[in-house]
Motif scaffolding. Structure first.
Motif, PDB file in Angstrom:
ATOM      1  N   GLU A   1      13.892 -58.875  49.805  1.00 17.47           N
ATOM      2  CA  GLU A   1      12.597 -59.541  50.000  1.00 17.47           C
ATOM      3  C   GLU A   1      11.525 -58.898  49.131  1.00 17.47           C
ATOM      4  N   LYS A   2      11.522 -57.557  49.097  1.00 18.82           N
ATOM      5  CA  LYS A   2      10.542 -56.838  48.276  1.00 18.82           C
ATOM      6  C   LYS A   2      10.710 -57.203  46.799  1.00 18.82           C
ATOM      7  N   LEU A   3      11.968 -57.451  46.402  1.00 19.71           N
ATOM      8  CA  LEU A   3      12.255 -57.815  45.004  1.00 19.71           C
ATOM      9  C   LEU A   3      12.088 -59.326  44.770  1.00 19.71           C
ATOM     10  N   LYS A   4      11.614 -60.016  45.815  1.00 20.56           N
ATOM     11  CA  LYS A   4      11.385 -61.469  45.777  1.00 20.56           C
ATOM     12  C   LYS A   4      12.681 -62.269  45.518  1.00 20.56           C
ATOM     13  N   LYS A   5      13.820 -61.668  45.898  1.00 19.98           N
ATOM     14  CA  LYS A   5      15.111 -62.368  45.789  1.00 19.98           C
ATOM     15  C   LYS A   5      15.444 -62.962  47.154  1.00 19.98           C
ATOM     16  N   TYR A   6      14.726 -64.033  47.483  1.00 16.21           N
ATOM     17  CA  TYR A   6      14.754 -64.548  48.856  1.00 16.21           C
ATOM     18  C   TYR A   6      16.095 -65.174  49.230  1.00 16.21           C
ATOM     19  N   GLU A   7      16.744 -65.875  48.247  1.00 14.57           N
ATOM     20  CA  GLU A   7      18.045 -66.487  48.572  1.00 14.57           C
ATOM     21  C   GLU A   7      19.070 -65.404  48.944  1.00 14.57           C
ATOM     22  N   GLU A   8      19.086 -64.302  48.146  1.00 13.27           N
ATOM     23  CA  GLU A   8      20.034 -63.214  48.425  1.00 13.27           C
ATOM     24  C   GLU A   8      19.693 -62.517  49.747  1.00 13.27           C
ATOM     25  N   ALA A   9      18.399 -62.394  50.024  1.00 13.72           N
ATOM     26  CA  ALA A   9      17.980 -61.787  51.303  1.00 13.72           C
ATOM     27  C   ALA A   9      18.512 -62.617  52.468  1.00 13.72           C
ATOM     28  N   ILE A  10      18.365 -63.937  52.347  1.00 17.82           N
ATOM     29  CA  ILE A  10      18.850 -64.837  53.405  1.00 17.82           C
ATOM     30  C   ILE A  10      20.357 -64.642  53.611  1.00 17.82           C
ATOM     31  N   GLU A  11      21.107 -64.540  52.502  1.00 13.91           N
ATOM     32  CA  GLU A  11      22.562 -64.347  52.602  1.00 13.91           C
ATOM     33  C   GLU A  11      22.892 -63.106  53.433  1.00 13.91           C
ATOM     34  N   ASN A  12      22.185 -61.995  53.153  1.00 16.05           N
ATOM     35  CA  ASN A  12      22.446 -60.746  53.874  1.00 16.05           C
ATOM     36  C   ASN A  12      22.086 -60.862  55.348  1.00 16.05           C
ATOM     37  N   TYR A  13      20.949 -61.489  55.617  1.00 14.04           N
ATOM     38  CA  TYR A  13      20.554 -61.662  57.028  1.00 14.04           C
ATOM     39  C   TYR A  13      21.565 -62.553  57.763  1.00 14.04           C
ATOM     40  N   LYS A  14      22.061 -63.579  57.068  1.00 15.69           N
ATOM     41  CA  LYS A  14      23.005 -64.498  57.716  1.00 15.69           C
ATOM     42  C   LYS A  14      24.344 -63.822  58.013  1.00 15.69           C
ATOM     43  N   ILE A  15      24.724 -62.850  57.172  1.00 17.47           N
ATOM     44  CA  ILE A  15      25.963 -62.092  57.440  1.00 17.47           C
ATOM     45  C   ILE A  15      25.840 -61.382  58.791  1.00 17.47           C
TER      46      ILE A  15
ATOM     47  N   SER B   1      31.449 -48.911  52.405  1.00 16.90           N
ATOM     48  CA  SER B   1      32.067 -47.958  53.335  1.00 16.90           C
ATOM     49  C   SER B   1      32.407 -48.609  54.669  1.00 16.90           C
ATOM     50  N   ASP B   2      31.590 -49.595  55.084  1.00 14.57           N
ATOM     51  CA  ASP B   2      31.849 -50.305  56.348  1.00 14.57           C
ATOM     52  C   ASP B   2      31.243 -51.697  56.237  1.00 14.57           C
ATOM     53  N   ASP B   3      32.103 -52.685  55.952  1.00 11.91           N
ATOM     54  CA  ASP B   3      31.579 -54.038  55.701  1.00 11.91           C
ATOM     55  C   ASP B   3      31.168 -54.780  56.969  1.00 11.91           C
ATOM     56  N   THR B   4      31.203 -54.076  58.122  1.00 10.00           N
ATOM     57  CA  THR B   4      30.686 -54.690  59.362  1.00 10.00           C
ATOM     58  C   THR B   4      29.401 -53.987  59.817  1.00 10.00           C
ATOM     59  N   PHE B   5      28.800 -53.181  58.938  1.00  7.41           N
ATOM     60  CA  PHE B   5      27.622 -52.376  59.280  1.00  7.41           C
ATOM     61  C   PHE B   5      26.368 -53.268  59.238  1.00  7.41           C
ATOM     62  N   VAL B   6      26.005 -53.792  60.397  1.00 11.90           N
ATOM     63  CA  VAL B   6      24.897 -54.754  60.501  1.00 11.90           C
ATOM     64  C   VAL B   6      23.589 -54.170  59.951  1.00 11.90           C
ATOM     65  N   GLY B   7      23.303 -52.894  60.308  1.00 15.19           N
ATOM     66  CA  GLY B   7      22.049 -52.273  59.873  1.00 15.19           C
ATOM     67  C   GLY B   7      21.895 -52.248  58.371  1.00 15.19           C
ATOM     68  N   ALA B   8      23.011 -52.052  57.641  1.00 12.94           N
ATOM     69  CA  ALA B   8      22.948 -52.000  56.176  1.00 12.94           C
ATOM     70  C   ALA B   8      22.591 -53.372  55.594  1.00 12.94           C
ATOM     71  N   TYR B   9      23.164 -54.437  56.165  1.00 10.14           N
ATOM     72  CA  TYR B   9      22.827 -55.787  55.691  1.00 10.14           C
ATOM     73  C   TYR B   9      21.354 -56.109  55.956  1.00 10.14           C
ATOM     74  N   ILE B  10      20.859 -55.695  57.119  1.00  9.47           N
ATOM     75  CA  ILE B  10      19.444 -55.926  57.459  1.00  9.47           C
ATOM     76  C   ILE B  10      18.539 -55.229  56.443  1.00  9.47           C
ATOM     77  N   GLU B  11      18.827 -53.932  56.196  1.00  4.63           N
ATOM     78  CA  GLU B  11      17.988 -53.162  55.270  1.00  4.63           C
ATOM     79  C   GLU B  11      18.099 -53.717  53.845  1.00  4.63           C
ATOM     80  N   LYS B  12      19.304 -54.146  53.463  1.00  2.00           N
ATOM     81  CA  LYS B  12      19.487 -54.746  52.130  1.00  2.00           C
ATOM     82  C   LYS B  12      18.628 -56.011  52.019  1.00  2.00           C
ATOM     83  N   GLY B  13      18.606 -56.790  53.100  1.00  2.08           N
ATOM     84  CA  GLY B  13      17.771 -57.995  53.120  1.00  2.08           C
ATOM     85  C   GLY B  13      16.304 -57.666  52.904  1.00  2.08           C
TER      86      GLY B  13
END
Length: 468
Positions: free
Chosen positions: A247-261, A231-243
């Motif tokens: 992390e909870k799912l132990k998908k650390y590489e993907e979490a890092i990608e979201n935080y880096k966005i 809905s909004d690909d510049t929504f910083v809060g959504a990327y943070i929460e996704k990260g």
């Protein structure tokens, strides 16, 4: 009262020029309203009062300018005068809803929240504008929040959102109420209903994700945050929460990608940098982990989690000197942080700097950290330093918080025997064995020189027989 910001600057410039030159210029009442509104929004009360005074000289019958006078009186806590003026205005315009809104504001400031609600409901009955209704419903919702009547608050914030679907503060308030009432499933149900008619509302998707995260439904949370991002690909809060979900799912590489966005979209936040550091640490990439922990404290030197993370990073790797360097810097920045002092004590203990470690635990206690392990750690260091009387005094303070702790009683017993007070030692040892015989190893561990004393052996042996 509605205000237009269009062409506001010109009358404002003319008004300020008039104040400097003392030349009296004419403004229509709407211009005065915009000027006063501008000053109130910017907290310039003196200029607001001046504009109201000049405005009323030119437009003595303007109700709206009088209502600004009421606002000033409320700001100055002159409630009786505000009420008196409102009563006069009501007699002139009995159907002006703004008068009732201001009456409600005065009542609210005096903690008369139920009366404020009743007054706002009158204003709602008078209103003919759906946009005004939305604002009024929100005000009623806020009054119910002041009364901690969350179910009623929800009703009115929902009405507000029905009148103005873009009022996201109302949406946030609805979810806040559900959170306070621990009604996650109701919140989820409401958000799903809302999204049925507003499928591209990124704020609602974000809130839905947070609700699923709270009940550990991580796959659903992840999907909700994905929709927020669609809905909004510049929504910083959504990327943070996704990260956080990843992390909870132990998908650390993907979490890092979201935080880096988020770092690319906006100024770096210490939270995102810290989480990236943690993820790299979990992946065993120490160099990158420490790099991001350092970036965290560079970004925000007041974020205690950053200093704690970097100190614990070095502690875990037995690099105690680096750990000490960082925790010393942290203590220098915030000398009242209990977590820093406990960590300072731990690091110094590893380095065998016992005096410094004891000071760390002592400072933590002075700052109100009364956890049992803080008292016991300080005691054990004082014992190691041979400071038996100080250790006894420390433990006697501990008993005020933990009156029946076997760990405290065994230590007191040993200490009293060490300072040649056998009666006190015997009393506390019997106490300790009655509380829990399994902790009797404390005597041999902390006071090996007492292990062979006949009296001590007899008390412990007797207690073991009884417990069997």
């Amino acid at each position: 009262m509605q205000y237009s910001h269009e062409d506001e600057n010109f009358p404002l410039t003319r008004f300020e020029s008039m104040l400097k030159t003392n030349n009296i210029l004419f403004f229509d009442s709407a211009e005065f309203e915009n000027i006063i509104h501008h000053y109130l929004e910017n907290g310039k009360i003196a200029l607001s009062k001046r504009a109201i005074k000049l405005g009323l000289e030119q437009h003595p019958t303007s109700i709206n300018l009088r209502l600004f006078q009421v606002e000033i009186l409320v700001i100055e806590n002159k409630f009786a005068e505000a009420n008196e003026l409102l009563d006069k205005l009501h007699s002139l315009e009995p159907t002006n809803e703004e008068i009732f809104i201001q009456k409600a504001n005065v009542l609210s400031k005096q903690d008369e929240h139920q009366k404020a609600i009743n007054t706002l409901l009158i204003a709602i009955d008078m209103s003919n504008s759906p946009e005004d209704d939305a604002d009024l419903y929100a005000l009623v919702g806020m009054e119910y929040l002041f009364l901690d009547q969350f179910d009623d608050a929800i009703i009115y914030f929902k009405k507000c959102l029905e009148s103005d679907v873009t009022d996201y503060s109302a949406l946030h308030n609805i979810i806040y109420c559900y959170d306070f009432l621990n009604k996650n499933s109701e919140a989820i149900e409401y958000l799903n209903e809302f999204l049925d008619t507003n499928p591209y509302c990124e704020v609602a998707w974000h809130q839905l994700g947070r609700q699923y995260f709270a009940i550990k439904e991580y796959a659903k949370a992840s999907a909700a945050f994905d929709f927020a991002i669609i809905s909004d690909d510049t929504f910083v809060g959504a990327y943070i929460e996704k990260g956080k979900v990843l992390e909870k799912l132990k998908k650390y590489e993907e979490a890092i990608e979201n935080y880096k966005i988020t770092l690319a979209l906006d100024d770096p936040t210490s939270f995102a940098l810290l989480r990236i550091g943690y993820c790299y640490s979990k992946l065993g990439q120490s160099d990158l982990a420490i790099q991001f922990f350092k970036k965290t404290i560079d970004e925000d030197a007041l974020l205690d989690k950053g200093w704690i993370a970097i100190t614990k990073f070095y502690l875990k790797r037995h690099d105690y000197q680096n750990a000490l360097d960082y925790i010393k810097k942290a203590v220098a920045i915030d000398g009242d942080n209990v977590l820093y002092w406990k960590l300072y004590a731990t690091v110094n203990k590893h380095l065998n700097f016992l005096e410094e470690a004891e000071q760390g635990y002592k400072r933590a206690l002075e700052l109100g950290n009364y956890e049992l392990d803080t008292w016991l750690n300080r005691t054990d260091i004082l014992i190691e330093l041979g400071e038996y009387q100080a250790a006894i005094f420390n433990l006697l303070q501990t008993t005020e918080f933990y009156p029946e702790s076997p760990e405290v009683e065994y230590r007191l017993a040993g200490l009293y025997f060490m300072v040649y007070q056998p009666e006190e030692g015997r009393f506390h040892l019997k106490n300790a064995t009655c509380l829990n015989i399994d902790y009797s190893f404390i005597i041999s561990e902390l006071f090996p020189q007492l292990t062979d004393r006949p009296l001590i052996k007899a008390i412990i042996s007797e207690a073991k027989k009884t417990s069997n």
